[in-house]
Write an enzyme that holds these catalytic residues in place. Structure first.
Site, short mmCIF file in Angstrom:
data_model
loop_
_atom_site.label_atom_id
_atom_site.label_comp_id
_atom_site.label_asym_id
_atom_site.label_seq_id
_atom_site.Cartn_x
_atom_site.Cartn_y
_atom_site.Cartn_z
N ASN A 1 0.83 -1.19 0.00
CA ASN A 1 0.00 0.00 0.00
C ASN A 1 0.87 1.25 0.00
OD1 ASN A 1 0.47 -0.93 2.76
ND2 ASN A 1 -0.98 0.59 3.48
N GLU B 1 0.26 5.23 0.60
CA GLU B 1 -0.69 6.25 1.06
C GLU B 1 -0.28 7.64 0.59
OE1 GLU B 1 -2.30 3.98 5.04
OE2 GLU B 1 -1.08 5.77 5.30
N CYS C 1 -4.00 0.50 -2.67
CA CYS C 1 -3.83 -0.71 -1.88
C CYS C 1 -2.76 -1.61 -2.48
CB CYS C 1 -5.14 -1.49 -1.82
SG CYS C 1 -6.50 -0.60 -1.05
N GLU D 1 -2.84 -4.86 -3.07
CA GLU D 1 -3.34 -5.82 -4.05
C GLU D 1 -3.44 -5.18 -5.43
OE1 GLU D 1 -4.48 -5.08 -1.02
OE2 GLU D 1 -5.81 -6.66 -0.26
#
Length: 160
Positions: free
Chosen positions: A62, A64, A73, A75
């Protein structure tokens, strides 16, 4: 009116040591990715590792941003990189691990809704299920043989 019952089947392993050796290695790659996540705001690190049918392993974590919706994210970072780098390869397996910097994360953390939809897109595109393994920082690991087990009422392109 009729009632429809939706059931799903998942496998639960007591810990990473119960997984097949190849999946332990894949989860190890996800853990390495998790340890390099950029999560200064949520303090919640997530790592993902994807095994492709060409033998390549692609990782993501991830990332941010102070403008929260602009982050991404683990994934989706991994899936989109796999799609960009190896557009003709199928995703066979996805390992996900998450940990909080504020508390012990000892229960399995599944993909969020947006990630489930992105995984679904690739499962549909390749017309082949993706095995998904997910865990916290330690403890039980859950295996789903397909994204359809985690998102049974799928929104997909045939309705567009």
């Amino acid at each position: 009116m009729r009632e429809v019952k939706i059931e799903t089947t998942l496998e639960v392993y007591e810990d990473i040591s119960e997984l097949p050796k190849a999946i332990q290695k894949l989860m190890g790659s996800a853990i390495d990715a998790r340890n390099n996540a950029y999560a200064p705001y949520s303090k919640f690190n997530v790592g993902a590792a994807i095994l492709l049918d060409n033998g390549e392993v692609v990782i993501g974590n991830n990332q941010e941003n102070a403008c929260f919706p602009s982050g991404l994210c683990a994934e989706r970072t991994a899936i989109y990189y796999a799609g960009a780098r190896f557009p003709n390869a199928n995703i066979l397996k996805l390992a996900i691990t998450a940990s909080s910097q504020n508390q012990v994360t000892d229960k399995p953390i599944p993909p969020c809704g947006a990630c489930r939809q992105s995984i679904a897109e690739y499962e549909i595109k390749q017309d082949q299920p993706i095995e998904i393994y997910f865990m916290g920082a330690k403890g039980k690991v859950v295996k789903s043989s397909s994204l359809a087990n985690l998102l049974p009422l799928l929104f997909e392109s045939s309705v567009l």
